[in-house]
Design an enzyme around this catalytic site. Structure first.
Site, PDB file in Angstrom:
ATOM      1  N   GLN A 109       2.123 101.718  52.245  1.00  0.00           N
ATOM      2  CA  GLN A 109       3.200 102.492  51.652  1.00  0.00           C
ATOM      3  C   GLN A 109       3.942 101.756  50.531  1.00  0.00           C
ATOM      4  O   GLN A 109       4.548 102.390  49.675  1.00  0.00           O
ATOM      5  CB  GLN A 109       4.183 102.936  52.741  1.00  0.00           C
ATOM      6  CG  GLN A 109       3.558 103.932  53.714  1.00  0.00           C
ATOM      7  CD  GLN A 109       4.513 104.346  54.821  1.00  0.00           C
ATOM      8  OE1 GLN A 109       4.615 103.669  55.835  1.00  0.00           O
ATOM      9  NE2 GLN A 109       5.206 105.451  54.647  1.00  0.00           N
ATOM     10  N   HIS A 148      -8.155 108.385  46.781  1.00  0.00           N
ATOM     11  CA  HIS A 148      -8.947 108.345  45.552  1.00  0.00           C
ATOM     12  C   HIS A 148      -9.979 109.473  45.496  1.00  0.00           C
ATOM     13  O   HIS A 148     -10.254 110.014  44.435  1.00  0.00           O
ATOM     14  CB  HIS A 148      -9.669 107.006  45.412  1.00  0.00           C
ATOM     15  CG  HIS A 148      -8.738 105.855  45.159  1.00  0.00           C
ATOM     16  ND1 HIS A 148      -9.074 104.545  45.380  1.00  0.00           N
ATOM     17  CD2 HIS A 148      -7.464 105.835  44.703  1.00  0.00           C
ATOM     18  CE1 HIS A 148      -8.050 103.763  45.077  1.00  0.00           C
ATOM     19  NE2 HIS A 148      -7.058 104.530  44.674  1.00  0.00           N
ATOM     20  N   ASP A 177      -1.708 103.392  44.659  1.00  0.00           N
ATOM     21  CA  ASP A 177      -2.251 102.308  43.826  1.00  0.00           C
ATOM     22  C   ASP A 177      -1.125 101.409  43.302  1.00  0.00           C
ATOM     23  O   ASP A 177      -1.311 100.222  43.109  1.00  0.00           O
ATOM     24  CB  ASP A 177      -3.021 102.881  42.626  1.00  0.00           C
ATOM     25  CG  ASP A 177      -4.353 103.483  43.044  1.00  0.00           C
ATOM     26  OD1 ASP A 177      -4.650 103.493  44.261  1.00  0.00           O
ATOM     27  OD2 ASP A 177      -5.088 103.961  42.152  1.00  0.00           O
ATOM     28  N   ARG A 204      10.584  94.292  59.675  1.00  0.00           N
ATOM     29  CA  ARG A 204       9.311  94.729  60.246  1.00  0.00           C
ATOM     30  C   ARG A 204       8.408  95.205  59.111  1.00  0.00           C
ATOM     31  O   ARG A 204       8.764  96.117  58.369  1.00  0.00           O
ATOM     32  CB  ARG A 204       9.556  95.874  61.233  1.00  0.00           C
ATOM     33  CG  ARG A 204       8.290  96.490  61.817  1.00  0.00           C
ATOM     34  CD  ARG A 204       8.644  97.609  62.808  1.00  0.00           C
ATOM     35  NE  ARG A 204       7.485  98.170  63.467  1.00  0.00           N
ATOM     36  CZ  ARG A 204       6.920  99.331  63.131  1.00  0.00           C
ATOM     37  NH1 ARG A 204       7.388 100.055  62.143  1.00  0.00           N
ATOM     38  NH2 ARG A 204       5.865  99.774  63.787  1.00  0.00           N
ATOM     39  N   HIS A 242      -1.099  99.010  60.797  1.00  0.00           N
ATOM     40  CA  HIS A 242      -0.350 100.228  60.456  1.00  0.00           C
ATOM     41  C   HIS A 242      -1.262 101.089  59.576  1.00  0.00           C
ATOM     42  O   HIS A 242      -1.003 101.313  58.406  1.00  0.00           O
ATOM     43  CB  HIS A 242       0.969  99.878  59.750  1.00  0.00           C
ATOM     44  CG  HIS A 242       1.991 100.979  59.734  1.00  0.00           C
ATOM     45  ND1 HIS A 242       3.292 100.798  60.166  1.00  0.00           N
ATOM     46  CD2 HIS A 242       1.917 102.276  59.347  1.00  0.00           C
ATOM     47  CE1 HIS A 242       3.970 101.937  60.036  1.00  0.00           C
ATOM     48  NE2 HIS A 242       3.162 102.848  59.528  1.00  0.00           N
ATOM     49  N   ASN A 293       0.538 100.377  65.415  1.00  0.00           N
ATOM     50  CA  ASN A 293       1.618 101.314  65.165  1.00  0.00           C
ATOM     51  C   ASN A 293       1.114 102.725  65.423  1.00  0.00           C
ATOM     52  O   ASN A 293       0.194 103.198  64.755  1.00  0.00           O
ATOM     53  CB  ASN A 293       2.101 101.214  63.714  1.00  0.00           C
ATOM     54  CG  ASN A 293       3.215 102.217  63.426  1.00  0.00           C
ATOM     55  OD1 ASN A 293       4.308 102.092  63.959  1.00  0.00           O
ATOM     56  ND2 ASN A 293       2.931 103.224  62.615  1.00  0.00           N
ATOM     57  N   GLU A 294       1.687 103.380  66.419  1.00  0.00           N
ATOM     58  CA  GLU A 294       1.452 104.799  66.683  1.00  0.00           C
ATOM     59  C   GLU A 294      -0.013 105.157  66.970  1.00  0.00           C
ATOM     60  O   GLU A 294      -0.661 105.855  66.186  1.00  0.00           O
ATOM     61  CB  GLU A 294       1.979 105.639  65.521  1.00  0.00           C
ATOM     62  CG  GLU A 294       3.465 105.436  65.292  1.00  0.00           C
ATOM     63  CD  GLU A 294       4.047 106.412  64.272  1.00  0.00           C
ATOM     64  OE1 GLU A 294       3.272 107.140  63.623  1.00  0.00           O
ATOM     65  OE2 GLU A 294       5.280 106.453  64.149  1.00  0.00           O
ATOM     66  N   ASN A 325       8.680 104.699  68.205  1.00  0.00           N
ATOM     67  CA  ASN A 325       9.092 105.334  66.955  1.00  0.00           C
ATOM     68  C   ASN A 325       9.431 106.776  67.282  1.00  0.00           C
ATOM     69  O   ASN A 325       8.622 107.482  67.883  1.00  0.00           O
ATOM     70  CB  ASN A 325       7.961 105.362  65.933  1.00  0.00           C
ATOM     71  CG  ASN A 325       7.535 103.983  65.481  1.00  0.00           C
ATOM     72  OD1 ASN A 325       8.196 102.993  65.782  1.00  0.00           O
ATOM     73  ND2 ASN A 325       6.436 103.920  64.748  1.00  0.00           N
ATOM     74  N   TYR A 362      11.660 110.254  65.569  1.00  0.00           N
ATOM     75  CA  TYR A 362      12.452 110.785  64.463  1.00  0.00           C
ATOM     76  C   TYR A 362      13.114 112.116  64.793  1.00  0.00           C
ATOM     77  O   TYR A 362      14.076 112.511  64.155  1.00  0.00           O
ATOM     78  CB  TYR A 362      11.558 111.022  63.236  1.00  0.00           C
ATOM     79  CG  TYR A 362      11.037 109.770  62.592  1.00  0.00           C
ATOM     80  CD1 TYR A 362       9.946 109.074  63.126  1.00  0.00           C
ATOM     81  CD2 TYR A 362      11.630 109.274  61.439  1.00  0.00           C
ATOM     82  CE1 TYR A 362       9.459 107.928  62.515  1.00  0.00           C
ATOM     83  CE2 TYR A 362      11.144 108.127  60.821  1.00  0.00           C
ATOM     84  CZ  TYR A 362      10.062 107.462  61.362  1.00  0.00           C
ATOM     85  OH  TYR A 362       9.597 106.327  60.753  1.00  0.00           O
ATOM     86  N   GLU A 369      11.003 102.417  64.831  1.00  0.00           N
ATOM     87  CA  GLU A 369      11.229 103.287  63.670  1.00  0.00           C
ATOM     88  C   GLU A 369      12.125 104.443  64.071  1.00  0.00           C
ATOM     89  O   GLU A 369      11.943 105.054  65.125  1.00  0.00           O
ATOM     90  CB  GLU A 369       9.922 103.889  63.129  1.00  0.00           C
ATOM     91  CG  GLU A 369       9.061 102.944  62.356  1.00  0.00           C
ATOM     92  CD  GLU A 369       7.781 103.602  61.838  1.00  0.00           C
ATOM     93  OE1 GLU A 369       7.770 104.839  61.617  1.00  0.00           O
ATOM     94  OE2 GLU A 369       6.788 102.879  61.675  1.00  0.00           O
TER      95      GLU A 369
HETATM   96  C1  GBH Z   1       6.000 107.200  60.948  1.00  0.00           C
HETATM   97  O1  GBH Z   1       5.261 107.964  61.807  1.00  0.00           O
HETATM   98  C2  GBH Z   1       5.098 106.188  60.281  1.00  0.00           C
HETATM   99  O2  GBH Z   1       4.906 105.073  61.135  1.00  0.00           O
HETATM  100  C3  GBH Z   1       5.650 105.754  58.957  1.00  0.00           C
HETATM  101  O3  GBH Z   1       4.682 105.016  58.279  1.00  0.00           O
HETATM  102  C4  GBH Z   1       6.096 106.952  58.169  1.00  0.00           C
HETATM  103  O4  GBH Z   1       6.592 106.593  56.908  1.00  0.00           O
HETATM  104  C5  GBH Z   1       7.157 107.672  58.973  1.00  0.00           C
HETATM  105  O5  GBH Z   1       6.562 108.133  60.118  1.00  0.00           O
HETATM  106  C6  GBH Z   1       7.727 108.900  58.307  1.00  0.00           C
HETATM  107  O6  GBH Z   1       6.790 109.926  58.277  1.00  0.00           O
HETATM  108  O7  GBH Z   1       2.660 117.438  59.714  1.00  0.00           O
HETATM  109  O8  GBH Z   1       3.295 117.815  62.023  1.00  0.00           O
HETATM  110  O9  GBH Z   1       1.278 116.643  61.544  1.00  0.00           O
HETATM  111  C7  GBH Z   1       5.995 108.974  62.436  1.00  0.00           C
HETATM  112  C8  GBH Z   1       5.100 110.082  62.668  1.00  0.00           C
HETATM  113  C9  GBH Z   1       3.855 110.868  60.783  1.00  0.00           C
HETATM  114  C10 GBH Z   1       5.221 112.222  62.247  1.00  0.00           C
HETATM  115  C11 GBH Z   1       3.595 112.103  59.942  1.00  0.00           C
HETATM  116  C12 GBH Z   1       4.955 113.350  61.403  1.00  0.00           C
HETATM  117  C13 GBH Z   1       3.418 114.493  60.098  1.00  0.00           C
HETATM  118  C14 GBH Z   1       3.534 115.507  61.168  1.00  0.00           C
HETATM  119  N1  GBH Z   1       5.075 110.987  61.565  1.00  0.00           N
HETATM  120  N2  GBH Z   1       3.673 113.250  60.788  1.00  0.00           N
HETATM  121  S1  GBH Z   1       2.617 116.937  61.091  1.00  0.00           S
END
Ligand code: GBH
Length: 490
Positions: free
Chosen positions: A26, A46, A59, A84, A129, A173-174, A314, A316, A387
C-alpha cells in the site's frame, strides 16, 4: 448516545501501547526497483487494471521506499510507541525462495527499524500482508502445502536479519481475507473466483505455516512476542428478538474468526465444531468423498494449539446476520461456497453512519461486543487491536475520523473496564495509501498524502492532532465526543 462515560477509569492503562499501521504494497511503490520482483498484487493491477476501481496500481503510491524517513518522522510526531508495518516478500526474496536474498531489500527494512529504534519506537512487523511473490502463486499459492516450508525459510531470513532488534511479530494479516477473498472470490489477488474448495486448503496451510514459524521463533530466537492477526466485522442479530438470528451471530463468529483462532486459542484446539460438522455434512450431500474442510491429525492439532502470544484483531465495522437454512431447493447443495457453508445472510443497518467505503459503517458498540466475545470464547487472551479506522474521500478537516476514533476508543475503554485484556491499539492508517481494489478512491490516513507532488507530501489531518493528544494523555479527547444517535438497539 449509547456511550456511558467510563465509570471506573477514564484513562487507558499506563502500559497501554499506542501505534499506527501501514502495509508494504500500500505504501512502498518502487515495485521493480533494486531487485524487487513481482508480487501477486503487482500482477493483478498490471494485468487487470479494470478490476481496480480507478484502474490504478501501487507502482508509486506514497513512495515510502524513498520517503521512509519522513514516515518515521510522522510516527514520532504522533508520539506513538509502536509502528506496525509489513515486509514485502518479493523485495527480500525475489524468487520467493531463500536461494536468492536481495540485500537491498533487507537494507531498506534495516534502515526503517534502526531509525525507529533511535527514537524508541517499537517496530511491530507483519511478515505477510498479502504480498506473495507471483512465482509462488504459479505453484498454486496458499493451496499448495509446499508453501509452508517456503514461508518458514522466508520467516527465518527475517528473524536472522532483524530478530536482534524486532521484538513484535505477526505472521499473517487477516487469514480470512488471504483465503476467502483471494481464492473464493474474484476480489483480492490472485482473484481465483473458485468458491468453497481452495479456501479451506489455503486456511489449512496458513495455520500450519503460522504454527511452525511460531515454534521456530520460540526455539531459536525467543526474545520477543509473535502472533497472528485475524479480522471480523462484528456480527449482530438482524432481529434481536429472534433466537435464530442469535444462532446466525454465533455461526458468523465461528466461521470468520473461529476458523483461524479456535485452533490456536480454544481449550482443545482444532477447527470449530460447527465448521467441521456443517462443511462435512454439506460436502457429503454435494457428492464429495471427504469434507472440503481438511482434517488435522492429533499431532497437528497439538502443534498449532497455543501458538500466538497475543490475539491480534482487525475490526472496522459491524454486520447484521440472519440464518439461511432454506435448503428446499436441492440444486443449492451442489454449489459449495464459504457463505453457503456458513448458512447466513448478511446486511448492513441503514441507520449506521456511512464512511468512504461501502462495506464500512460506523458502529462502535460492535467493538465492545467483539472484545467481550473474544474474552468469553477464548478465556480472556491478551488482545492487540492491530487495525481500526475509517475511510473518507479525502481532506484535512476529517471530523468524521476524529469522531470515529473517539467513539471506538470509548468502546474499547469500556471493554477494558469490563475486564477485557486489551494491551494496545494500532490506528489504521498512518497515511492515505493504495487501498487495494478501491485504488486511491478511499482514504484511511491520519496524514494526507499529495499523490501528485514529487515528494508525495504528507500533511497531518485534524485526526492526527487529536490522536496524538489521546496518545499523550492516555485519555479520549472529550472535547470531540461525537453526538452519534445510535438508532440500532445493539
Ligand atoms: C484491512 O482489512 C487491511 O488489512 C488493510 O490493508 C486495509 O487498508 C484496510 O482493511 C482497509 O480496507 O467489498 O465486502 O468484500 C480489513 C478488511 C478489506 C474489509 C477489504 C473489507 C472489502 C470488503 N477489509 N474488504 S467487501
Amino acid at each position: 448516545s449509547i456511550f456511558v462515560r467510563c465509570e471506573k477509569f477514564e484513562s487507558f492503562p499506563d502500559e497501554f501501547k499506542w501505534g499506527v499501521g501501514t502495509s508494504s504494497y500500500q505504501i512502498e511503490g518502487s515495485w521493480n526497483v533494486d531487485g524487487k520482483s513481482e508480487s501477486i498484487w503487482d500482477h493483478l493491477t498490471h494485468n487487470f487494471p479494470e478490476k481496480i476501481e480507478d484502474q490504478s496500481n501501487a507502482d508509486h503510491t506514497t513512495e515510502s521506499y524513498k520517503f521512509w524517513k519522513r514516515d518515521v518522522e510522522m510516527v514520532r510526531e504522533l508520539g506513538v510507541g509502536v509502528y506496525r508495518f509489513s515486509i514485502s516478500w518479493p523485495r527480500v526474496l525475489p524468487n520467493g525462495y531463500k536461494n536468492h536474498i536481495n540485500r537491498a531489500g533487507l537494507d531498506y527494512y534495516n534502515n526503517i527499524i534502526n531509525e525507529l529504534l533511535t527514537y524508541n519506537i517499537t517496530p511491530f512487523v507483519t511478515i505477510y500482508h498479502w504480498e506473495l511473490p507471483q512465482r509462488l502463486q504459479e505453484l498454486g499459492g496458499w493451496t499448495n502445502p509446499e508453501l509452508i516450508d517456503i514461508f518458514i525459510d522466508y520467516a527465518k531470513v527475517l528473524f536472522d536479519e532483524f530478530g536482534d532488534r524486532v521484538k513484535m511479530w505477526t505472521t499473517f494479516n487477516e487469514p480470512w481475507h488471504i483465503c476467502e477473498q483471494a481464492y473464493g472470490q474474484d476480489y483480492m489477488a490472485p482473484s481465483y473466483d473458485y468458491p468453497g474448495i481452495p479456501i479451506y486448503l489455503c486456511g489449512h496451510n496458513l495455520l500450519k505455516a503460522h504454527a511452525k514459524v511460531y515454534h521456530m521463533y520460540k526455539n531459536i530466537y525467543n526474545h520477543g512476542i509473535i502472533g497472528i492477526t485475524a479480522d471480523i466485522s462484528t456480527p449482530h442479530p438482524l432481529n434481536h428478538n429472534h433466537h435464530h438470528d442469535q444462532q446466525a451471530v454465533e455461526r458468523a463468529y465461528q466461521f470468520y474468526l473461529g476458523w483461524f483462532m479456535h485452533p490456536i486459542f480454544s481449550k482443545h484446539g482444532n477447527y470449530p465444531k460447527i465448521m467441521i460438522d456443517r462443511i462435512g455434512e454439506l460436502s457429503k450431500k454435494q457428492g464429495f468423498t471427504k469434507s472440503r474442510l481438511p482434517t488435522f491429525t492429533n499431532d497437528e492439532i497439538k502443534m498449532i494449539h497455543k501458538t500466538s502470544d497475543f490475539f491480534g484483531i482487525n475490526s472496522y465495522t459491524s454486520i447484521q446476520v440472519t440464518l439461511n437454512d432454506d435448503d428446499t431447493n436441492p440444486a443449492k447443495h451442489k454449489i459449495p461456497s464459504f457463505f453457503h457453508d456458513m448458512g447466513t445472510i448478511e446486511s448492513q443497518n441503514e441507520n449506521w453512519e456511512k464512511s468512504g467505503s461501502v462495506w464500512l459503517r460506523v458502529h462502535p458498540s460492535g467493538m465492545l461486543h467483539l472484545l467481550k466475545w473474544i474474552k468469553k470464547e477464548y478465556h480472556n487472551p491478551p488482545v492487540y487491536i492491530t487495525e481500526n479506522g475509517v475511510s473518507d474521500k479525502g481532506g484535512l478537516n476529517d471530523v468524521k475520523r476524529v469522531e470515529y476514533f473517539n467513539s471506538y476508543l470509548t468502546a474499547i475503554l469500556n471493554a477494558i473496564n469490563d475486564g477485557c485484556d486489551v494491551r494496545g491499539y494500532i490506528a489504521w492508517s498512518l497515511m492515505d495509501s493504495y487501498e487495494w481494489k478501491a485504488g486511491f478512491t478511499e482514504k484511511f490516513g491520519l496524514y494526507h498524502v499529495d499523490f501528485n507532488s514529487p515528494n508525495k507530501t504528507r500533511t497531518p489531518k485534524m485526526s492526527a492532532k487529536v490522536f496524538s493528544e489521546i496518545v499523550k494523555t492516555n485519555k479520549i479527547d472529550w472535547s470531540y465526543l461525537p453526538l452519534i444517535d445510535e438508532k440500532s438497539s445493539s
